[in-house]
Structure formats: structure tokens, C-alpha cells
Design an enzyme around this catalytic site. Structure first.
Site, PDB file in Angstrom:
ATOM      1  N   LYS A   1      -5.436   0.391   2.585  1.00  5.75           N
ATOM      2  CA  LYS A   1      -4.982   1.045   3.818  1.00  5.75           C
ATOM      3  C   LYS A   1      -4.697   0.018   4.905  1.00  5.75           C
ATOM      4  CE  LYS A   1      -6.796   5.737   3.267  1.00  5.75           C
ATOM      5  NZ  LYS A   1      -7.507   6.856   3.883  1.00  5.75           N
TER       6      LYS A   1
ATOM      7  N   LYS B   1      -2.929  12.300   1.537  1.00  4.51           N
ATOM      8  CA  LYS B   1      -2.567  13.063   2.739  1.00  4.51           C
ATOM      9  C   LYS B   1      -1.918  12.168   3.770  1.00  4.51           C
ATOM     10  CE  LYS B   1      -6.622  15.550   2.880  1.00  4.51           C
ATOM     11  NZ  LYS B   1      -7.399  14.416   3.350  1.00  4.51           N
TER      12      LYS B   1
ATOM     13  N   LYS C   1      -1.523   6.890  -5.790  1.00  5.20           N
ATOM     14  CA  LYS C   1      -2.137   8.218  -5.772  1.00  5.20           C
ATOM     15  C   LYS C   1      -1.507   9.084  -4.685  1.00  5.20           C
ATOM     16  CE  LYS C   1      -6.005   8.429  -2.565  1.00  5.20           C
ATOM     17  NZ  LYS C   1      -5.825   9.778  -2.067  1.00  5.20           N
TER      18      LYS C   1
HETATM   19  P1  ATP Z   1      -6.234  10.196   3.058  1.00 12.11           P
HETATM   20  O1  ATP Z   1      -4.908   9.672   2.601  1.00 12.11           O
HETATM   21  O2  ATP Z   1      -6.266  10.583   4.503  1.00 12.11           O
HETATM   22  O3  ATP Z   1      -7.390   9.313   2.657  1.00 12.11           O
HETATM   23  P2  ATP Z   1      -6.671  11.830   0.766  1.00 12.11           P
HETATM   24  O4  ATP Z   1      -5.522  12.560   0.216  1.00 12.11           O
HETATM   25  O5  ATP Z   1      -7.100  10.576   0.072  1.00 12.11           O
HETATM   26  O6  ATP Z   1      -6.416  11.587   2.312  1.00 12.11           O
HETATM   27  P3  ATP Z   1      -9.409  12.584   1.272  1.00 12.11           P
HETATM   28  O7  ATP Z   1      -9.711  13.552   2.360  1.00 12.11           O
HETATM   29  O8  ATP Z   1      -9.613  11.132   1.533  1.00 12.11           O
HETATM   30  O9  ATP Z   1      -7.892  12.848   0.797  1.00 12.11           O
HETATM   31  O10 ATP Z   1     -10.245  12.967  -0.007  1.00 12.11           O
HETATM   32  C1  ATP Z   1     -10.702  14.304  -0.284  1.00 12.11           C
HETATM   33  C2  ATP Z   1     -11.020  14.427  -1.756  1.00 12.11           C
HETATM   34  O11 ATP Z   1      -9.805  14.459  -2.507  1.00 12.11           O
HETATM   35  C3  ATP Z   1     -11.827  13.230  -2.307  1.00 12.11           C
HETATM   36  O12 ATP Z   1     -12.807  13.740  -3.195  1.00 12.11           O
HETATM   37  C4  ATP Z   1     -10.803  12.428  -3.057  1.00 12.11           C
HETATM   38  O13 ATP Z   1     -11.382  11.694  -4.131  1.00 12.11           O
HETATM   39  C5  ATP Z   1      -9.871  13.516  -3.564  1.00 12.11           C
HETATM   40  N1  ATP Z   1      -8.518  12.996  -3.798  1.00 12.11           N
HETATM   41  C6  ATP Z   1      -7.702  12.455  -2.855  1.00 12.11           C
HETATM   42  N2  ATP Z   1      -6.533  12.111  -3.401  1.00 12.11           N
HETATM   43  C7  ATP Z   1      -6.595  12.436  -4.721  1.00 12.11           C
HETATM   44  C8  ATP Z   1      -5.694  12.340  -5.802  1.00 12.11           C
HETATM   45  N3  ATP Z   1      -4.479  11.824  -5.640  1.00 12.11           N
HETATM   46  N4  ATP Z   1      -6.076  12.788  -7.016  1.00 12.11           N
HETATM   47  C9  ATP Z   1      -7.312  13.319  -7.180  1.00 12.11           C
HETATM   48  N5  ATP Z   1      -8.222  13.435  -6.210  1.00 12.11           N
HETATM   49  C10 ATP Z   1      -7.875  13.005  -4.980  1.00 12.11           C
HETATM   50 MG    MG Z   2      -8.641   9.377   0.945  1.00 11.36          MG
END
Ligand code: ATP
Ligand code: MG
Length: 334
Positions: free
Chosen positions: A114, A200, A197
């Protein structure tokens, strides 16, 4: 015997969750409710590390809680709350920072990823200390299990190390938690860049299937997903990451095995297959989007539910902070 406890959290970094959040994490959260004592939180303090617009954060925080309920988190079964409503997270977060090595924190790959995207001037210290706050989020509630996606494996390892370190240095206070990471669906990839991956906080949403987006928009994204050279619908993470990701997504929603899907689409080409993926995804997301919208119409009720959750969470969290402070020699106020 009392039920084992499970805890997890999700950041309100976007107005909508995406498929990875659901398939990698929240689906398991829902299942665990029937067998475990479950605590789930919207980790709004973590979202501050990405730079936020206040109005958007407010909206995304409530939308996150609404989506969790729409996806099946039942506030009568689970303790559902907002992280910033329970100040003990910051209190134990500081303790965790004080027992983490600088080099140890610097090895966290998510920080490296990040921060390299944003450059050091736009990377805040909070992003560096984020895994310590996350360790506190978890350890406060003494859970045995932490259901998360694959990308969180290293943070869970750090949390275990910190808990062990505290227990041996000061006093046996913390339960050593285990990650609860699925094999299938634990990592869903971006449809435009199937080596990254789905996130969000990605700069572009063109490869992200958002739970709250319209069926038309999601169908379009799936149909224009990056695929690989060749025509066969076969699973090969190295040579065909795009098709493999779509196979994982279809299988997770339809419950059919990858082998069954490969057999069904033999000789049919990518177009037919993508149409089927779009169909299975949008038919599952449709009712979730509608339910979320309904819940967001009664913000008073949503806020009330979150208050009840925060009150329950505070009791468990404050007890842990008191014990940790005492073990480290901080004297009680008297
Ligand atoms: P950000 O980009 O803001 O970090 P994020 O999409 O990674 O957002 P988080 O809120 O950090 O989402 O994570 C919430 C949950 O979703 C965590 O348990 C994380 O492991 C899971 N997660 C996030 N992205 C993925 C993905 N691409 N595939 C499977 N699980 C995911
Ligand atoms: Mg995340």
C-alpha cells in the site's frame, strides 16, 4: 461448555463490499454464528489510514453494517459493532505498539504494497502501525478463531507473536488466536488484473465486483474481465489466472466443483462461460443489494443495533485492557 469465540472486522473503505470480502471472509462469519460466540466489527479507525472524506466515511460505515446484516450477520446472535465506539481498541493498540519491533512491523507486506502505491509522502504513520491496532482489535476479545481472507495471514501471525510475547514477558492474559482461512475463495482477484487481489481501496473499480452495484454494471464487468490466450475453460492459476478466478467465483456461488464446470464448458469458449458467471453472481447479489437498501432506510434502527453491540463489546474489551495495564505496571485510578 461455552462456545469458542470468533472475531473479525472489515474496513469501511468503500461504500460497497466486493466479492472477495464476501467469499473470503463474511460468508464464513455467517456460518460461524451457529457454532461460535461471534464478534464482528466495522473497523472505521483503520479506514482513516487511507485518507478519507468525512461524509463518505459516515456513509460507508453505516453501509458496511447494513451489508453485514443483509449478508446474514444477525445482531441477536453476534455482537456487531463499530470499532471507534469501543475506545479500548486504541488503549490496547498502544500497548501492542510498545511490544512490536520496528523491523518486525516493516516486514508487513500489506504495508509495503500500500505504501509503495502511494509514495512515502502520502503514506501515514497509521498505515505502518495498523497491524498493531489490528492485533489489539483481536486480542481484546480473547477469540480462538479469526475468520479472514488469505491476504490477512501475515497479520494474524503477527497477532499471535505479540500475544505470545506479552504472555511470556508480563502475564498469561491473551488467548492465542488462530486464523480461519478457507482453501477455496480465500483470495479473489481483480477482474482487470487477475494477479492482484480484489480490493475496496483500489484506484480503479473496473475490475471489482461490488455487492451494491447494479446487475447490469456487474454483468458488464464480468463480460469484459481480462482473460487469457486460448479458448478452453480450464483451471490453471499460472497460465490462466483470469479464467481460474472466474471458475473460483462461479463455483463459490453455484456450489458446483471446478471439474464439473470445466466439463460443462468444454468446447464452448469464454463468452458462454462469462455469461454464466454473470448470471450466477447477479442472481445471488440482487437480494443482498435490495436488503441493504431497505436497512439503510431506517438509520435510527441500525444505529440502535450498533449501540447494543458496542455496549456488549465494551464490557469484554475493558476487562482485557484492565488486566493488560495491570500486568505492565500501570496503576489503576483507584
Ligand atoms: P482495503 O483495500 O481497504 O484494504 P479490502 O478489500 O482489502 O479493503 P478489508 O476490509 O481490508 O477489505 O478486509 C475485510 C476482509 O475481507 C478480510 O478478512 C480480508 O482478508 C478479506 N478480503 C479482502 N480482499 C479479499 C479478496 N480479494 N479475496 C478474499 N478475501 C478478501
Ligand atoms: Mg484490506
Amino acid at each position: 461448555m461455552s462456545k469458542a469465540r470468533a472475531l473479525s472486522g472489515i474496513q469501511p473503505t468503500s461504500g460497497s463490499f466486493h466479492l472477495g470480502n464476501y467469499l473470503g471472509a463474511v460468508r464464513q462469519w455467517v456460518e460461524l454464528q451457529s457454532t461460535h460466540d461471534t464478534y464482528y466489527c466495522v473497523v472505521d479507525l483503520h479506514a482513516l489510514t487511507g485518507g478519507v472524506e468525512p461524509a463518505k466515511l459516515r456513509e460507508a460505515t453505516l453501509a458496511s453494517a447494513a451489508q453485514l446484516i443483509a449478508l446474514g450477520i444477525d445482531p441477536d446472535k453476534s455482537t456487531l459493532f463499530i470499532q471507534s465506539h469501543v475506545p479500548a481498541h486504541n488503549q490496547l493498540g498502544w500497548i501492542m505498539e510498545c511490544i512490536t519491533g520496528f523491523g518486525e512491523a516493516g516486514r508487513m507486506t500489506q504495508f509495503k504494497d500500500k505504501s509503495s502505491k502511494n509514495g512515502s509522502d502520502r503514506t501515514v504513520v497509521g498505515l505502518f502501525t495498523y497491524p498493531m491496532l489490528q492485533a489489539a482489535d483481536i486480542l481484546l476479545y480473547q477469540p480462538q478463531y479469526v475468520p479472514v481472507g488469505e491476504d490477512q495471514r501475515q497479520h494474524i501471525e503477527l497477532t499471535r507473536d505479540l500475544a505470545q510475547r506479552f504472555n511470556t514477558t508480563y502475564k498469561e492474559i491473551f488467548t492465542i488466536p488462530e486464523g480461519y482461512i478457507l482453501k477455496a475463495g480465500a483470495k479473489i482477484y481483480d477482474l482487470q488484473d487477475p494477479t492482484a487481489k480484489m480490493s475496496k481501496s483500489s484506484s480503479s473499480t473496473s475490475g471489482i465486483i461490488e455487492l451494491l452495484d447494479t446487475s447490469e454494471a456487474n454483468t458488464k464487468k464480468i463480460k469484459s474481465a481480462t482473460t487469457d490466450a486460448g479458448r478452453e475453460v480450464t483451471y490453471d492459476e499460472v497460465k490462466k489466472p483470469g479464467i481460474s478466478n472466474l471458475l473460483t467465483i462461479h463455483s463459490a456461488f453455484s456450489g458446483r466443483t471446478i471439474a464439473e464446470l470445466e466439463a460443462e464448458y468444454e468446447g464452448k469458449g469464454y463468452g458462454d462461460f462469462k455469461g454464466a458467471v454473470a448470471e450466477v453472481v447477479t442472481s445471488h447479489l440482487d437480494p443482498i443489494r435490495k436488503r441493504t437498501q431497505e436497512l439503510l432506510q431506517d438509520k435510527g434502527e441500525l444505529t440502535r443495533l450498533l449501540k447494543v453491540g458496542a455496549e456488549k463489546a465494551t464490557i469484554a474489551a475493558d476487562a482485557t485492557v484492565r488486566r493488560a495495564y495491570d500486568a505492565m505496571g500501570l496503576i489503576p485510578r483507584g
